[in-house]
Scaffold this motif. Sequence first.
Motif, mmCIF file in Angstrom:
data_model
loop_
_atom_site.group_PDB
_atom_site.id
_atom_site.type_symbol
_atom_site.label_atom_id
_atom_site.label_comp_id
_atom_site.label_asym_id
_atom_site.label_seq_id
_atom_site.Cartn_x
_atom_site.Cartn_y
_atom_site.Cartn_z
ATOM 1 N N LEU A 161 39.632 45.090 49.180
ATOM 2 C CA LEU A 161 38.923 46.097 48.384
ATOM 3 C C LEU A 161 39.287 47.509 48.841
ATOM 4 O O LEU A 161 39.465 48.411 48.021
ATOM 5 N N ARG A 162 39.399 47.688 50.152
ATOM 6 C CA ARG A 162 39.754 49.026 50.677
ATOM 7 C C ARG A 162 41.168 49.414 50.273
ATOM 8 O O ARG A 162 41.459 50.588 50.060
ATOM 9 N N GLU A 163 42.032 48.418 50.164
ATOM 10 C CA GLU A 163 43.430 48.680 49.804
ATOM 11 C C GLU A 163 43.618 48.875 48.304
ATOM 12 O O GLU A 163 44.325 49.770 47.865
ATOM 13 N N LYS A 164 42.945 48.026 47.500
ATOM 14 C CA LYS A 164 43.216 47.997 46.054
ATOM 15 C C LYS A 164 42.061 48.470 45.177
ATOM 16 O O LYS A 164 42.196 48.486 43.955
ATOM 17 N N GLY A 165 40.903 48.780 45.763
ATOM 18 C CA GLY A 165 39.718 48.995 44.940
ATOM 19 C C GLY A 165 39.179 47.632 44.517
ATOM 20 O O GLY A 165 39.542 46.610 45.091
ATOM 21 N N ALA A 166 38.323 47.603 43.518
ATOM 22 C CA ALA A 166 37.664 46.352 43.106
ATOM 23 C C ALA A 166 38.592 45.493 42.242
ATOM 24 O O ALA A 166 38.257 45.099 41.125
ATOM 25 N N GLN A 167 39.772 45.212 42.784
ATOM 26 C CA GLN A 167 40.778 44.431 42.047
ATOM 27 C C GLN A 167 41.376 43.366 42.950
ATOM 28 O O GLN A 167 41.518 43.578 44.151
ATOM 29 N N THR A 168 41.713 42.240 42.356
ATOM 30 C CA THR A 168 42.451 41.202 43.084
ATOM 31 C C THR A 168 43.590 40.712 42.207
ATOM 32 O O THR A 168 43.518 40.798 40.972
ATOM 33 N N CYS A 169 44.623 40.197 42.851
ATOM 34 C CA CYS A 169 45.712 39.563 42.110
ATOM 35 C C CYS A 169 45.527 38.045 42.197
ATOM 36 O O CYS A 169 44.697 37.549 42.961
ATOM 37 N N LEU A 170 46.304 37.327 41.408
ATOM 38 C CA LEU A 170 46.185 35.869 41.353
ATOM 39 C C LEU A 170 46.413 35.241 42.729
ATOM 40 O O LEU A 170 45.708 34.298 43.115
ATOM 41 N N ALA A 171 47.371 35.764 43.491
ATOM 42 C CA ALA A 171 47.648 35.220 44.825
ATOM 43 C C ALA A 171 46.432 35.370 45.741
ATOM 44 O O ALA A 171 46.124 34.469 46.529
ATOM 45 N N ASP A 172 45.726 36.503 45.636
ATOM 46 C CA ASP A 172 44.496 36.704 46.416
ATOM 47 C C ASP A 172 43.469 35.633 46.054
ATOM 48 O O ASP A 172 42.882 34.989 46.932
#
Length: 198
Positions: A161-172
Amino acid sequence: MVDNKTIKTALISVFHKDGLEELLAALHAGGVKFLSTGGTQKFIESLGYECQTVESLTSYPSILGGRVKTLHPKVFGGILARRDNEGDQEQMKTYDIPEIDLVVVDLYPFEDTVASGAGEQDIIEKIDIGGISLIRAAAKNFKDVVIVPSKAEYGILTSILREKGAQTCLADRRMFAERAFGVSSHYDTAIHNWFAGK
């Protein structure tokens, strides 16, 4: 990228609160809404964050001495609905089911309770039902939903979250799902071993 998903609503139901503060702060900074029950809801509100109660979503209170809190179609529909499936989306509208994008769970401490020498009834009450069901549902729908299955993963999501904001990718999301089924498998094995007298 098309496999990126934004976390808008998080269902949080945890036994261990330590380490949760940092995760909640990172989620709040990303504009994520909180949904919770009981002690977790009170903890979230004690930090100054707004938190919708699961009871207000389902129209049911926590019943049977807390054995049934989250087990409801409005909760599990929000987790299991496929975001790219027209039929699922139509049913969500029909039954007024909100999307739940993140599930954070930390299960009742079954093994610690056994190790403490507690009696059978206390041990049985520490067999988590709602939590394990939430873990499995969210992990099954990892294409759309993030599952944090124990306090060991709070920090992993906080870093994302600190790196990308409230976003995740499929691999995450797939990584979290793998960890989730590991938690589920270990938990059920511990319960099986206790019943088997091991």
